[in-house]
Design an enzyme around this catalytic site. Structure first.
Site, PDB file in Angstrom:
ATOM      1  N   GLU B  46       0.880  -1.181  -0.197  1.00 30.81           N
ATOM      2  CA  GLU B  46      -0.041   0.035   0.073  1.00 30.81           C
ATOM      3  C   GLU B  46       0.907   1.078  -0.145  1.00 30.81           C
ATOM      4  O   GLU B  46       0.625   2.314  -0.758  1.00 30.81           O
ATOM      5  CB  GLU B  46      -0.977  -0.108   1.146  1.00 30.81           C
ATOM      6  CG  GLU B  46      -1.687   1.221   1.303  1.00 30.81           C
ATOM      7  CD  GLU B  46      -1.747   1.671   2.958  1.00 30.81           C
ATOM      8  OE1 GLU B  46      -1.496   0.856   3.669  1.00 30.81           O
ATOM      9  OE2 GLU B  46      -1.687   2.998   2.953  1.00 30.81           O
ATOM     10  N   ASP B  50       0.529   3.615  -3.350  1.00 30.35           N
ATOM     11  CA  ASP B  50       0.056   5.074  -2.925  1.00 30.35           C
ATOM     12  C   ASP B  50       0.897   5.942  -3.946  1.00 30.35           C
ATOM     13  O   ASP B  50       0.456   6.989  -4.647  1.00 30.35           O
ATOM     14  CB  ASP B  50       0.495   5.611  -1.361  1.00 30.35           C
ATOM     15  CG  ASP B  50       0.355   7.150  -1.208  1.00 30.35           C
ATOM     16  OD1 ASP B  50      -0.628   7.416  -1.083  1.00 30.35           O
ATOM     17  OD2 ASP B  50       1.459   7.457  -1.034  1.00 30.35           O
ATOM     18  N   ASP B 119      -7.179   1.349   1.013  1.00 25.37           N
ATOM     19  CA  ASP B 119      -5.849   0.881   1.213  1.00 25.37           C
ATOM     20  C   ASP B 119      -5.767  -0.297   0.171  1.00 25.37           C
ATOM     21  O   ASP B 119      -4.601  -0.583  -0.512  1.00 25.37           O
ATOM     22  CB  ASP B 119      -5.627   0.116   2.591  1.00 25.37           C
ATOM     23  CG  ASP B 119      -5.179   1.250   3.509  1.00 25.37           C
ATOM     24  OD1 ASP B 119      -5.045   2.597   2.886  1.00 25.37           O
ATOM     25  OD2 ASP B 119      -5.293   1.030   4.946  1.00 25.37           O
ATOM     26  N   GLU B 122      -4.810   0.731  -3.251  1.00 28.96           N
ATOM     27  CA  GLU B 122      -3.542   1.066  -3.490  1.00 28.96           C
ATOM     28  C   GLU B 122      -2.397  -0.236  -3.247  1.00 28.96           C
ATOM     29  O   GLU B 122      -1.569  -0.149  -4.219  1.00 28.96           O
ATOM     30  CB  GLU B 122      -3.187   2.105  -2.315  1.00 28.96           C
ATOM     31  CG  GLU B 122      -3.639   3.222  -2.338  1.00 28.96           C
ATOM     32  CD  GLU B 122      -3.082   4.502  -1.269  1.00 28.96           C
ATOM     33  OE1 GLU B 122      -3.102   5.818  -1.524  1.00 28.96           O
ATOM     34  OE2 GLU B 122      -3.256   3.944  -0.197  1.00 28.96           O
TER      35      GLU B 122
END
Lengths: 232, 232
Positions: B46, B50, B119, B122
């Site tokens: 994650e 991101d 999350d 990502e």
């Protein structure tokens, strides 16, 4: 004022799209004062460079520290790309010397504003990404940013004054002095400026809201400068 | 619980490194409850995803809107990668159906928590980046994210309720109702939940600190769902 040719020699990258490099080093105030010249200013490249830096640094940290949990990586990444860190990278390359800025902004001290210096580094990375691709950026950061990460410069709770002292004392006894140069502003918004001397030789500057923060900043900048010399 | 094989078929990407895909869809609580199994959880992916998302979206916006100034691009980027937007992308692909989560966390409603759903998206992107490279990610986002940007879904001051009404009324008169399902929490920290009905058919849900925000969220989710159908 140095030429962008000199910058390309310094970083050993010849830009295929020199117009982008020029854009990265041009402030809007410069274009406003030179209306006959065509051109764009750096801000959009800064937007892009910010994200390029975020990914390249994330990628580096992800692989470099396979055991660190997400929370630690996120904190470390934030430290690597915060304004203070960007200023260190930019100043090491003396990027603001290449920056074209209008006279009014120049007289107002624009060239030495930390927020602008940090922006220039991001714009430079953005231009490099568009002109040369992400791998060239990665190689560049491998000289300017990643070694500092490896040396622990951005680890939490760093005490740079102690780190600097340890670093310098490797070669025997040494005299380190932090001289207070200025203390400005009202009580609730003070600005301290100090200069670091090593064996009575003036070295880096540091600024901050407290004397201690300013000293830490000066020590951090000196560490960056010494460690860069070692790497080159 | 759907298999990761089904997910790969759904997105038409066969992961070279399936272990990464598995990691992206594994919660720490699942590993804790299944101690005999080896494995890692999604959080580091994650962290990486991101940044991958940040760059691919920035790159898209930079090229798509050559005339927009940095400030507008920055706001638009923030809207494209905020939690609410990530939840829309994730739900469209029903990503949480593939997620392995411990029983305790499951019973506590973990699977439907918006922060976790964001999350997962990502982490999925992070795994895709490591296994398949950034170009495959870009292509994937070209189906799931970029069309929504083009359709103005993330422009500032969007009134999704009005947009939805306009969208649906293209085909004649229509009845749109927002039903309040729940109103929880103390006065300073309320949570509203609404469900949107179109011609008495239940559609999307929306949550928010006020009834209006919850309705806007439901309308935005419905718009996303309709526009996705159009694109496929």
């Amino acid at each position: 004022m140095k030429t962008l040719q000199a910058l390309q020699e310094q970083v050993q990258i010849t830009f295929k799209q020199e117009a982008l490099l020029e854009q990265a080093f041009t402030h809007a105030s410069y274009l406003n004062e030179n209306r006959t010249k065509e051109g764009k200013h750096y801000e959009r490249l800064e937007f892009l460079g910010d994200a390029v830096l975020e990914l390249t640094v994330s990628d580096y940290l992800f692989n470099r520290y396979p055991e660190r949990p997400e929370g630690q990586l996120t904190k470390l990444r934030a430290a690597c790309v915060c304004e203070g860190a960007l200023v260190i990278y930019a100043n090491e390359l003396q990027l603001s010397d290449y920056f074209r800025i209008g006279r009014g902004e120049e007289n107002a001290g624009g060239r030495t504003r930390e927020a602008l210096i940090a922006d220039i580094f991001e714009a430079f990375v953005g231009a490099m990404y568009l002109s040369e691709g992400i791998e060239v950026v990665r190689e560049f950061l491998g000289k300017v940013v990643f070694p500092k990460i490896d040396q622990g410069m951005f680890e939490a709770n760093n005490d740079y004054k102690t780190l600097l002292q340890e670093w310098l004392q490797q070669d025997g006894d040494i005299k380190i002095v932090y001289q207070l140069l200025a203390e400005d502003g009202p009580a609730h918004d003070k600005a301290f400026k100090v200069r670091l001397f090593v064996n009575d030789e003036p070295q880096t500057f540091g600024e901050g809201r407290t004397k201690k923060i300013a000293e830490q900043a000066a020590a951090q900048a000196a560490l960056a400068a010494y460690q860069t010399k070692i790497n080159n």
